[in-house]
Design an enzyme around this catalytic site. Structure first.
Site, PDB file in Angstrom:
ATOM      1  N   SER A  62      -7.234 -13.998   5.796  1.00  0.00           N
ATOM      2  CA  SER A  62      -6.082 -14.257   4.967  1.00  0.00           C
ATOM      3  C   SER A  62      -5.091 -13.092   4.882  1.00  0.00           C
ATOM      4  O   SER A  62      -3.946 -13.313   4.492  1.00  0.00           O
ATOM      5  CB  SER A  62      -6.535 -14.611   3.552  1.00  0.00           C
ATOM      6  OG  SER A  62      -7.164 -13.509   2.934  1.00  0.00           O
ATOM      7  N   SER A 112     -11.373 -11.501   5.884  1.00  0.00           N
ATOM      8  CA  SER A 112      -9.903 -11.448   5.803  1.00  0.00           C
ATOM      9  C   SER A 112      -9.264 -10.099   6.078  1.00  0.00           C
ATOM     10  O   SER A 112      -8.039 -10.026   6.180  1.00  0.00           O
ATOM     11  CB  SER A 112      -9.437 -11.956   4.447  1.00  0.00           C
ATOM     12  OG  SER A 112      -9.511 -13.356   4.430  1.00  0.00           O
ATOM     13  N   LYS A 137      -1.080  -6.138   0.096  1.00  0.00           N
ATOM     14  CA  LYS A 137      -1.320  -7.577   0.150  1.00  0.00           C
ATOM     15  C   LYS A 137      -0.903  -8.180  -1.187  1.00  0.00           C
ATOM     16  O   LYS A 137      -1.183  -7.595  -2.246  1.00  0.00           O
ATOM     17  CB  LYS A 137      -2.815  -7.833   0.431  1.00  0.00           C
ATOM     18  CG  LYS A 137      -3.173  -9.301   0.605  1.00  0.00           C
ATOM     19  CD  LYS A 137      -4.648  -9.482   1.011  1.00  0.00           C
ATOM     20  CE  LYS A 137      -5.004 -10.944   1.222  1.00  0.00           C
ATOM     21  NZ  LYS A 137      -6.423 -11.130   1.631  1.00  0.00           N
TER      22      LYS A 137
END
Ligand code: GLN
Length: 492
Positions: free
Chosen positions: A154, A178, A79
């Site tokens: 997210s 997330s 990420k």
């Protein structure tokens, strides 16, 4: 070999160790898939092909020399919130579009030490604020199951990359769902560890008392391999716990389903907005666990209504403090031709941050300001404690708690929900962060539009092994986690 992307992490580990294929072949295979298919999925912000191939060659040498770990030569996507030395780390923001970290996050460094090959950095909502990944400066990522839908957020880039077979597994972070919600939207397994289990060092801060990194992959087994790398105390993160780490792979069959008490919170299944298909699939999965020997126990979680308001005071309050560092002076975006210092601050922040981030900074600053601090921030902290106590009371009579991961399946791209509608979608995930508990999402079927549905299991503190084990055994008895989106079936 054309089907390397179909192999599980264990199969990759064994194939590399047995010289069935090399890390270079495997890495090239993934890079080809990314080049061909990511124009549609748009999961990667940065692809680090050259570095990945160099890491793959080093991995192949280590395997030959007999110095390999279980994961040496296996590719991963990070990420874009984890700092990577020499590679851009954007957190999905224009503010950090030019940011190259001088150091690696602990999670990234541990991955390198284990021999993982970094394919690149994947998309996310700006500063991890959002539920669709549409809040990224780099544009929306598509859900591999239906390219017109969002992958969740997210950690939407992590989820989409894995679901499209553009990475075998990925790191994510979970401040308020997330990891679990995008895993749910993309048909994956994702684990949010207990607060303190995984180091936050080098993970760009959103809300520091809630942020926690964790693995996203196809199965609990794949997640267990990555947890073995990610978990552990770190002297560089004062909130990381000094507590022995389990061998999550070795413990995959360690929890007996026979007699396992699964709590079903009454309040959770009566939430307005809970989609009928989601409810049905979650109930079917619980029935399956019951058939496997678990006992379903109805429980009360009386604080449910307080989750959304409490999280949406505490998280923005912490964000407003954390994001004050982006001032256009030390690093990050800087407005051009400022007339004075105030103008530099103001324009750097209003040009560098997107709308949702600005909204949260405003809410958080308001909640922390002198006249409102007691009424909002302090009160939210007190309610946070009550939410935690509600869970601890429940764990006196059950081993795990079941819930949907999200009330709906993936939204359409551009659905344009109001902020409050969007926040209400976090009802099932955010209390876990407020309490600091671990929780896992497992895919348990599809809705009428063939979009994935997820079951969430919440555990008591430090029960990551137990959660992975329960889901692993469920996955041995079912095949939802083996289903592939059409785009993942395509070859490069
Ligand atoms: N939907 C949550 C939010 O917008 C997700 C936060 C997270 O876990 N990073 O705050």
């Amino acid at each position: 070999m054309t089907d390397l992307h179909r192999l599980s992490i264990r199969e990759l580990s064994e194939g590399l160790a047995g010289a069935k294929f090399s890390s270079r072949e495997l890495t090239e295979h993934y890079l080809k898939r990314i080049a061909k298919l990511d124009t549609q999925v748009k999961s990667y912000v940065t692809v680090t092909a050259e570095q990945a191939l160099a890491q793959a060659d080093a991995a192949d040498a280590a395997i030959k020399a007999g110095t390999a770990t279980a994961l040496t030569g296996v590719p991963i996507a990070h990420k874009d919130i984890f700092c990577t030395q020499g590679i851009k780390t954007t957190a999905g923001s224009k503010m950090l579009d030019n940011f190259i970290s001088p150091y690696d996050a602990t999670v990234v460094a541990k991955g390198k030490a284990a021999g993982l090959v970094t394919l690149g950095k994947v998309n996310m909502d700006e500063f991890a604020m959002g539920s669709t990944s549409e809040n990224s400066f780099y544009g929306a990522t598509a859900n591999p199951w239906n390219l017109g839908h969002v992958p969740g957020g997210s950690s939407g880039g992590s989820a989409a990359a894995v679901a499209a077979d553009l990475a075998p597994f990925a790191t994510g972070t979970d401040t308020g769902g997330s990891i679990r919600q995008p895993a749910s939207f993309c048909g994956l397994t994702g684990l949010k560890p207990s607060y303190g289990r995984v180091s936050r060092f080098g993970m760009i801060a959103y809300a520091s008392s809630l942020d926690q990194g964790g693995p996203m992959a196809r199965s609990a087994e794949d997640c267990a391999y990555l947890m073995n790398v990610m978990a552990g105390h770190d002297a560089k993160d004062s909130t990381s716990i000094e507590k022995d780490v389990d061998d999550y792979v070795a413990n995959l069959n360690g929890t007996a389903i026979q007699g396992l008490r699964i709590g079903i919170p009454k309040q959770y299944f009566n939430v307005a907005g809970l989609d009928a298909d989601v409810k049905a699939r979650v109930e079917e999965s619980l029935k399956k666990l019951e058939d496997m020997g678990a006992t379903l126990v109805e429980i009360d979680l009386n604080m449910t209504e307080a989750y959304v308001p409490t999280y949406y005071l505490i998280a923005p309050a912490e964000a407003s403090s954390n994001l004050s560092r982006y001032d256009g002076v030390r690093y990050g975006y800087r407005a051009e031709n400022p007339v004075d210092l105030m103008d530099l601050y103001k324009r750097s922040r209003s040009e560098g941050f997107g709308a949702e981030v600005q909204r949260r900074i405003l809410i958080g600053t308001y909640a922390l300001s002198a006249g409102y601090y007691d009424a909002y921030y302090v009160k939210a902290q007190k309610v946070r404690r009550l939410i935690q106590q509600d869970f601890l009371k429940a764990f006196e009579s059950v081993d795990v708690i079941a819930a949907p991961a999200a009330p709906t399946t993936a939204y359409k791209i551009g659905a344009n929900l109001s902020p409050v509608e969007m926040y209400l979608g976090d009802i099932y995930t955010i209390a876990v962060n407020l309490a600091g508990l671990p929780a896992i999402n497992a895919p348990v079927g599809f809705d009428k539009d063939n979009l994935p549905v997820g079951l969430q299991l919440i555990g008591n503190y430090w029960s990551e092994s137990q959660l992975l084990s329960v889901v692993h055994q469920y996955q041995q008895a079912t095949d939802w986690h083996t289903k592939r989106a059409a785009i993942a079936e395509e070859n490069a």
